[in-house]
Design a protein around this motif. Structure first.
Motif, mmCIF file in Angstrom:
data_model
loop_
_atom_site.group_PDB
_atom_site.id
_atom_site.type_symbol
_atom_site.label_atom_id
_atom_site.label_comp_id
_atom_site.label_asym_id
_atom_site.label_seq_id
_atom_site.Cartn_x
_atom_site.Cartn_y
_atom_site.Cartn_z
ATOM 1 N N ILE A 34 0.850 -1.207 0.000
ATOM 2 C CA ILE A 34 0.000 0.000 0.000
ATOM 3 C C ILE A 34 0.882 1.252 0.000
ATOM 4 O O ILE A 34 0.595 2.233 -0.683
ATOM 5 N N MET A 35 1.980 1.206 0.760
ATOM 6 C CA MET A 35 2.899 2.352 0.798
ATOM 7 C C MET A 35 3.424 2.668 -0.610
ATOM 8 O O MET A 35 3.475 3.826 -1.022
ATOM 9 N N VAL A 36 3.799 1.607 -1.318
ATOM 10 C CA VAL A 36 4.342 1.785 -2.678
ATOM 11 C C VAL A 36 3.265 2.347 -3.608
ATOM 12 O O VAL A 36 3.506 3.309 -4.340
ATOM 13 N N LEU A 37 2.064 1.775 -3.542
ATOM 14 C CA LEU A 37 0.979 2.228 -4.421
ATOM 15 C C LEU A 37 0.560 3.653 -4.076
ATOM 16 O O LEU A 37 0.295 4.469 -4.966
ATOM 17 N N LEU A 91 7.488 8.707 -0.118
ATOM 18 C CA LEU A 91 6.323 9.558 0.191
ATOM 19 C C LEU A 91 5.170 8.703 0.717
ATOM 20 O O LEU A 91 4.488 9.080 1.671
ATOM 21 N N GLY A 92 4.973 7.553 0.076
ATOM 22 C CA GLY A 92 3.884 6.650 0.483
ATOM 23 C C GLY A 92 4.082 6.140 1.897
ATOM 24 O O GLY A 92 3.143 6.093 2.698
ATOM 25 N N ALA A 93 5.321 5.745 2.203
ATOM 26 C CA ALA A 93 5.617 5.234 3.547
ATOM 27 C C ALA A 93 5.385 6.327 4.580
ATOM 28 O O ALA A 93 4.756 6.084 5.620
ATOM 29 N N ALA A 94 5.870 7.534 4.277
ATOM 30 C CA ALA A 94 5.702 8.646 5.225
ATOM 31 C C ALA A 94 4.220 8.962 5.411
ATOM 32 O O ALA A 94 3.738 9.102 6.542
ATOM 33 N N ALA A 95 3.484 9.039 4.300
ATOM 34 C CA ALA A 95 2.063 9.412 4.373
ATOM 35 C C ALA A 95 1.268 8.358 5.145
ATOM 36 O O ALA A 95 0.503 8.695 6.054
#
Lengths: 393, 316
Positions: B242-245, B257-261
């Motif tokens: 999900i972080m990657v997507l 950005l995905g991991a941070a968000a």
């Protein structure tokens, strides 16, 4: 031209919003300076919610009572709850967040032993008290013990020893043991085996995968075993599934059953109603229909009001006692310094709704008892009750 | 995949992150440390998903292997930190090469399912091998050298490892090998006809991704002073996916950005409501609908529109 400026402004506005949000992230957290903060870590979503949400009610009840009486040393109590999601890494991060952002003075939680062990490591690093009212793993106060760790649950040593007493009562003979294949069951059965009297022995052990829904293989194994009594530890929804799958085979008519893991609670018997195996010996932390004293009845009444039902859950009493112990320690020590709280808690004796409890100064554990008894049908109700229910240590 | 001025922006971003202990409170130091760990984990998965076009549901296996290897080496065998980290990466890479050798023979959904199966195998080993891994309770109480036992010093240690990983992955992704991975993702048949050993390149990508996931796992193990079986469970693989997507799998920096968000959203929503799953679900749904190319795509879209508006080009 106007359109161009309009778009540029929109982009600029978005940048401003992003900047403000970024600054907000780095601004000081809002804190109430004059309150005593309790960090609570419980599973409030997923499979653990049926444990975590009632447990939170105990926290609420204790804090309401204390605050209505003027707080502790003139300060009100407040609690901050975080969902552990039954994941140790999540619980660790949440515990750190509660300590460093919310500035909590003590921690209470969790449900699963693995999660509590992870939180215990944070408590050790941050030098803050962790009070575990539900997790049963003896590792918390033995192999992984540190001075900031306190445990008030009925641990595997106590529960195994008490079950051995029940086995004597039911003249268990040859016993087969079954439970989920993890530390709790292993430690429990080790304790049970070491406490069994002569003439009784565990002859077969059948472990099933934690969280399994298909118990057909286990049912066949239990029916095929020549044991006289089954000692069980499958809990929660797994117990409900296992009973429903075993009933058509008449498994519960063939042997005697003694089941730990609090399947004697009202929550569990209410889930199974008429399917609950009558005569099974089971246990529960608390029983709404079996008050031990006026103080216990008063606690049950208050809890019933909070939960909006007279058939109260069993977990609130565990977290209620934890908060009461911590509040008393804060009162005695005159502050929230962790080392002073540890000194105050060591050897502390307190009257609880379930009777007196004392924290062992060496092990940081309390001798928490549980209700044990056979489950029976009650006239006018399809929900079985423990009768007679005996509170044993 | 190579955003304009990407290197400068990345260096600027790392510089800003390095300032967190100076300007932020302790909480933000911890939060950023955790984000760095998961960002490295997400970057490693993007090698497979974004560059090679292989959807993996079992990437958490290598995350857990690296984590367990590191805490066991530092604590049980008292191996020095640097050697433990190096060995953790090596062990994760070897495990990835062995598992990848079987998995890369399959494509698409079969590949994804096989990675999931291997991940659950690793999870089972973590649960069952109690004397070594601590079983269901996990490996608790890992020891750390005094040098990084302080939250701020650990933060800079994590930032150093993350930056090193980021640079190495960037070099890999912009190399000929990176181009070969993209070629395979875009058209495997054509890549084969161009003379590429597709299976070999996919295996190499799988191994590299596993090695960097192991590095991220080692960092998590050290940070938490322990490692737990849940880190190998399929839900952990799902979360990093999900972080990657969310960040954008067709951008190098997107997974960061995905991991941070996702991490900030999960943490913050959990602080305000017990119904965090509903709120998070609605937010994620909104992001996916508004920005199908992830947050990186959204940002590059904003930048493009801003540039257009300044130059007078109407993009609407």
């Amino acid at each position: 031209m106007f359109g161009i400026y309009s778009k540029a402004r929109r982009v600029f506005a978005l940048e401003i919003i992003a900047l403000v949000m970024g600054l907000g992230l780095f601004s000081a957290p809002s804190m109430s300076a004059d309150t005593i903060k309790i960090g609570v870590l419980l599973p409030t979503s997923g499979g653990g919610a049926s444990y975590g949400i009632p447990a939170e009610n105990g926290i609420k009840l204790a804090i309401n009572e204390i605050n209505q009486a003027g707080g502790v040393n003139g300060k009100m109590l407040e609690y901050f709850i975080r969902d552990t999601k039954l994941k140790p890494a999540v619980a660790s991060a949440a515990a750190r967040e509660l300590i460093t952002k919310e500035g909590v003075h003590v921690l209470v939680g969790a449900v699963s032993s693995g999660v509590t062990l992870a939180m215990s490591e944070v408590a050790k690093q941050e030098k803050i008290i962790l009070f575990a009212p539900i997790s049963k793993s003896i590792a918390l106060t033995e192999s992984k013990f540190h001075k900031y760790m306190f445990q008030s649950s009925a641990n595997t040593n106590i529960e195994g020893r008490v079950m051995a007493g029940v086995m004597k009562k039911v003249e268990a003979g040859k016993i087969c043991a079954t439970g989920y294949d993890y530390a709790y069951s292993h430690d429990f059965f080790a304790s049970l085996e070491s406490n069994l009297e002569e003439g009784m022995a565990i002859v077969d052990t059948f472990y099933v995968k934690l969280g399994t829904k298909d118990y057909n293989a286990l049912i066949s194994q239990l029916m095929g075993s020549d044991c006289d009594t089954v000692a069980g530890l499958i809990w929660g929804g797994g117990f409900v599934s296992m009973v429903k799958q075993a009933n058509p085979f008449g498994l519960f008519d063939q042997k005697k059953f003694v089941w730990g893991a609090e399947v004697g609670s009202h929550e569990m018997s209410n889930s199974l109603k008429g399917d609950y195996p009558e005569g099974m010996w089971a246990n529960s932390y608390d029983l709404w229909y079996s008050p031990l004293s006026d103080a216990h009845q008063a606690f049950l009444d208050d809890l019933a009001e909070l939960e909006g039902q007279k058939e109260t859950n069993m977990y609130p009493v565990t977290t209620y006692n934890a908060v009461k112990f911590l509040a008393k320690a804060i009162e005695i020590s005159g502050g929230t310094d962790s080392d002073a709280l540890v000194t105050a808690l060591e050897g502390m004796a307190m009257e609880t709704p379930l009777g007196p409890m004392t924290i062992d100064p060496e092990t940081h554990r309390t001798e928490t008892g549980e209700f044990w008894g056979p489950m029976k049908k009650i006239e006018g109700s399809d929900v079985l009750r423990m009768s007679p229910a005996e509170y044993v240590y | 995949m190579r955003p304009r001025g990407g290197v400068q922006w990345t260096l600027f971003g790392l510089f800003l992150v390095a300032l967190v202990p100076v300007v932020g409170e302790r909480y933000y130091v911890d939060l950023t440390t955790q984000i760095l760990i998961y960002a490295l984990f997400a970057l490693s998965l993007n090698i497979l998903v974004g560059y090679c076009g292989n959807l993996s549901f079992g990437h958490a296996a290598f995350f857990a292997i690296g984590g367990y290897a590191c805490v066991i080496l530092t604590t049980t065998y008292e191996v020095t930190l640097i050697i433990s980290l190096g060995l953790s990466v090596l062990i994760s890479a070897v495990a990835a090469a062995a598992i990848g050798y079987v998995c890369v023979r399959l494509a698409a959904m079969h590949f994804a399912m096989l990675t999931l199966a291997f991940s659950m195998l690793v999870w089972s080993i973590a649960i069952k091998w109690t004397p070594v891994t601590g079983g269901d309770d996990g490996f608790v109480g890992a020891t750390l050298p005094d040098l990084i036992s302080n939250p701020v010093s650990f933060f800079y240690f994590a930032l150093l490892i993350f930056s090193t990983g980021l640079i190495l992955l960037r070099v890999i992704c912009t190399s000929t090998f990176g181009r070969a991975m993209i070629a395979i993702r875009e058209n495997e048949t054509r890549a084969t006809f161009m003379g590429m050993d597709v299976r070999k390149i996919r295996l190499q990508a799988f191994t590299i991704a596993g090695a960097f996931a192991g590095l991220a796992g080692a960092l998590l193990g050290l940070y938490n002073r322990g490692m737990y079986p849940e880190s190998a469970f399929w839900t952990e693989s799902g979360q990093v996916l999900i972080m990657v997507l969310l960040g954008g799998m067709h951008s190098f920096i997107g997974p960061v950005l995905g991991a941070a968000a996702l991490y900030i959203l999960e943490t913050m929503i959990n602080q305000y409501t017990e119904y965090w799953q509903i709120v998070l679900g609605v937010i994620l749904l909104g992001v996916v609908l508004i920005a199908p190319d992830g947050l990186a795509g959204l940002l590059s879209g904003f930048r493009k529109r801003k540039d257009d508006s300044v130059t007078g080009v109407d993009s609407e």
